[in-house]
Motif scaffolding. Sequence first.
Motif, PDB file in Angstrom:
ATOM      1  N   UNK A 104       9.411   7.635  40.079  1.00  0.00           N
ATOM      2  CA  UNK A 104       8.835   6.205  40.378  1.00  0.00           C
ATOM      3  C   UNK A 104      10.249   5.302  40.809  1.00  0.00           C
ATOM      4  N   UNK A 105      11.608   5.748  40.169  1.00  0.00           N
ATOM      5  CA  UNK A 105      12.776   5.569  41.398  1.00  0.00           C
ATOM      6  C   UNK A 105      13.689   6.462  41.725  1.00  0.00           C
ATOM      7  N   UNK A 106      12.733   7.728  42.282  1.00  0.00           N
ATOM      8  CA  UNK A 106      13.168   8.940  43.034  1.00  0.00           C
ATOM      9  C   UNK A 106      12.734   9.262  44.575  1.00  0.00           C
ATOM     10  N   UNK A 107      11.162   9.579  44.286  1.00  0.00           N
ATOM     11  CA  UNK A 107      10.095   9.497  44.735  1.00  0.00           C
ATOM     12  C   UNK A 107       9.539   8.559  45.034  1.00  0.00           C
ATOM     13  N   UNK A 108       9.035   7.759  44.555  1.00  0.00           N
ATOM     14  CA  UNK A 108       8.194   6.476  44.688  1.00  0.00           C
ATOM     15  C   UNK A 108       6.653   6.258  45.316  1.00  0.00           C
ATOM     16  N   UNK A 109       6.583   7.051  44.553  1.00  0.00           N
ATOM     17  CA  UNK A 109       5.059   7.579  44.786  1.00  0.00           C
ATOM     18  C   UNK A 109       3.846   6.311  45.352  1.00  0.00           C
ATOM     19  N   UNK A 110       3.164   6.768  45.867  1.00  0.00           N
ATOM     20  CA  UNK A 110       1.506   5.651  45.724  1.00  0.00           C
ATOM     21  C   UNK A 110       0.384   6.032  44.884  1.00  0.00           C
ATOM     22  N   UNK A 111       0.504   6.855  43.990  1.00  0.00           N
ATOM     23  CA  UNK A 111      -0.546   6.892  42.983  1.00  0.00           C
ATOM     24  C   UNK A 111      -0.276   8.298  42.254  1.00  0.00           C
ATOM     25  N   UNK A 112      -1.102   9.112  41.773  1.00  0.00           N
ATOM     26  CA  UNK A 112      -0.699  10.231  41.257  1.00  0.00           C
ATOM     27  C   UNK A 112      -2.024  11.093  40.139  1.00  0.00           C
ATOM     28  N   UNK A 113      -2.412  12.294  40.001  1.00  0.00           N
ATOM     29  CA  UNK A 113      -2.878  12.578  39.528  1.00  0.00           C
ATOM     30  C   UNK A 113      -2.766  13.032  38.455  1.00  0.00           C
ATOM     31  N   UNK A 138       0.307   7.499  49.837  1.00  0.00           N
ATOM     32  CA  UNK A 138      -0.676   6.635  51.441  1.00  0.00           C
ATOM     33  C   UNK A 138      -1.300   8.108  52.016  1.00  0.00           C
ATOM     34  N   UNK A 139      -0.134   8.401  52.377  1.00  0.00           N
ATOM     35  CA  UNK A 139      -0.133   9.557  53.626  1.00  0.00           C
ATOM     36  C   UNK A 139      -0.926  10.676  53.500  1.00  0.00           C
ATOM     37  N   UNK A 140      -0.778  11.109  52.295  1.00  0.00           N
ATOM     38  CA  UNK A 140      -1.937  12.385  52.115  1.00  0.00           C
ATOM     39  C   UNK A 140      -3.274  12.677  52.839  1.00  0.00           C
TER      40      UNK A 140
END
Length: 162
Positions: A104-113, A138-140
């Motif tokens: 969350x701190x380094x690459x800030x994804x919108x979600x996880x699998x 979200x752009x995946x």
Amino acid sequence: MKFEVQLGGTLLQKREQEWAHYLAQPQENPLIPDKAGRLRGENQRFTLQNDLCVYSQLEPQYAEGLLHSGVIVTKRPCETVFDLTPEEAAAVHALLHEVRAHLDATVRPDGYTVGWNVYPAGGQHIPHVHLHVVPRWNTDAAAGAGLRYFLKTVAQASERPS
């Protein structure tokens, strides 16, 4: 999004062969951490660990298109999630929270699998428990599609007449 998979059972045979190889040659198992907590090989970008388990993030060239993904493995040789002790299960969960905070701190994804594969039929080819942690955006191209989406798509395709 159009998605097509043609496996025909060939992947299972490969998984079973890999599983048998690592059972016969445990010293070659790439998921058993060394005393410093690093996994075998030079393909790791980042690691976190606690007393019972290790998280290793893969270098991009080894991530097979899943950037910033990694695995949490136990330090004790252990085949599947069903073999974890209560203490190991708690340690994996605690480390998962640390991994999320880091990502969350380094690459800030919108979600996880996040998921486990168990035994060759379930997609596991190395007999050492490992929890996949895959950040998603979200752009995946496959944003919104989780593990069950892909499994259902393959199942539905196999039911269709050719």
